[in-house]
Every structure is written in C-alpha cells, then in structure tokens.
Design an enzyme around this catalytic site. Sequence first.
Site, PDB file in Angstrom:
ATOM      1  N   CYS A 269       0.443   3.102   3.602  1.00  0.00           N
ATOM      2  CA  CYS A 269       0.946   2.630   4.897  1.00  0.00           C
ATOM      3  C   CYS A 269       1.990   1.530   4.783  1.00  0.00           C
ATOM      4  CB  CYS A 269      -0.217   2.135   5.755  1.00  0.00           C
ATOM      5  SG  CYS A 269      -0.965   0.623   5.128  1.00  0.00           S
TER       6      CYS A 269
ATOM      7  N   CYS B  56      -7.380  -0.796   1.478  1.00  0.00           N
ATOM      8  CA  CYS B  56      -6.366  -1.297   2.401  1.00  0.00           C
ATOM      9  C   CYS B  56      -7.020  -1.456   3.773  1.00  0.00           C
ATOM     10  CB  CYS B  56      -5.207  -0.311   2.478  1.00  0.00           C
ATOM     11  SG  CYS B  56      -4.018  -0.720   3.776  1.00  0.00           S
TER      12      CYS B  56
ATOM     13  N   CYS C 102      -9.211  -5.491  -9.361  1.00  0.00           N
ATOM     14  CA  CYS C 102      -8.834  -4.476 -10.348  1.00  0.00           C
ATOM     15  C   CYS C 102      -8.314  -3.271  -9.565  1.00  0.00           C
ATOM     16  CB  CYS C 102     -10.058  -4.126 -11.181  1.00  0.00           C
ATOM     17  SG  CYS C 102      -9.711  -2.983 -12.510  1.00  0.00           S
TER      18      CYS C 102
ATOM     19  N   CYS D 102       0.845  -1.200   0.000  1.00  0.00           N
ATOM     20  CA  CYS D 102       0.000   0.000   0.000  1.00  0.00           C
ATOM     21  C   CYS D 102       0.881   1.250   0.000  1.00  0.00           C
ATOM     22  CB  CYS D 102      -0.889  -0.019   1.241  1.00  0.00           C
ATOM     23  SG  CYS D 102      -1.859   1.484   1.460  1.00  0.00           S
TER      24      CYS D 102
ATOM     25  N   CYS E  61      -5.155   1.222   6.455  1.00  0.00           N
ATOM     26  CA  CYS E  61      -5.309   2.690   6.402  1.00  0.00           C
ATOM     27  C   CYS E  61      -6.533   3.145   5.615  1.00  0.00           C
ATOM     28  CB  CYS E  61      -4.040   3.331   5.850  1.00  0.00           C
ATOM     29  SG  CYS E  61      -3.788   3.115   4.081  1.00  0.00           S
TER      30      CYS E  61
HETATM   31 ZN   LIG Z   1      -2.680   1.144   3.574  1.00  0.00          ZN
END
Ligand SMILES: [Zn+2]
Length: 151
Positions: free
Chosen positions: A68, A114, A137, A65, A117
């Site tokens: 984070c 995510c 996707c 991510c 976060c």
């Molecule tokens: Zn994240």
Amino acid sequence: MLGWIDVLYYTKYSNPEPYRRLNKTEEEWKEQLTAAQYHVMREKGTEKAFRNTYCRTYDSGIYACRGCGSKLFSSSSKYKSLSGWPGFSQPIAKAAVKYAFDDSHNMSRIEAMCNVCDSHLGHVFPHGPEPAALRYCINSESIVLIAETAL
Ligand SMILES: [Zn+2]
C-alpha cells in the site's frame, strides 16, 4: 520510542489506530504482487535468509509497504542484525505497524503487519539493539526502499 512492553500491550489489547485502511480482495492482491511477494505478504510466508534484496542494504531512505506504500521504517533504524533478514530497531511511527500473536511452527512469536493493509511483514523480538532492544525482523519481499533523493 517503543519498547517490548508497548509491543506486548498492542498485541494483547489493542493495536495503534492506523492513519487509513486499505482492503483488497485476494484476487486484487494476486494481480498486484509477484508470487513471492504474495506468499510472504498474504500467506505469511518467510523468504530465504541472506538471499533477499535488503539484507545487506544500508542506503538512506524510507522503507515503504509493497502492498500500500505506507511508510514503515527509516533506514536510520536499520542495523546489522546478522539474522539474514533486514533488521530494524523501531518503526517509523507507532501507528505504522500492527501486531498479533503467532504460535505457528511450534514457536511463540509476535507477528508484525502493515497497519494499513494487513500485509505480513515479519516478526518482532525483544533482543534488538539498545536502548529500545527491539528487533523487527522483516522480509525484503514486503518492503520497498525509497531512496532519500526521491523523497
Ligand atoms: Zn501496507
């Protein structure tokens, strides 16, 4: 391995428990992210099809991510989805991704975020490759590829 039934269950009832949580103010996100990243990740935008960083990338590594650093997808689950965005058949772990119903733009979709976060990643669809048949996707702006040699 997750299937569509699992994704529907998480979306409707309860997302998997995250390993940790990261909460930032919108000001902090604006400081950390580029304008394009902020638009996709915090305003649930969608980047251009095909003209994005990882659409045609098949290098080995882990996609984390951008918000984070949590590990989200392995390159081993990336496949040629031909949609114009990076396509993955599975998250790296069940707890990596959270889900929500998204009825925007006159479509009924399931949003992928995510789980640490809450940054917007993209959407999940029930027509990926067998055996799980899932297609994550994902916007390139939301992820960063950490090369295998760096792990
Ligand atoms: Zn994240």
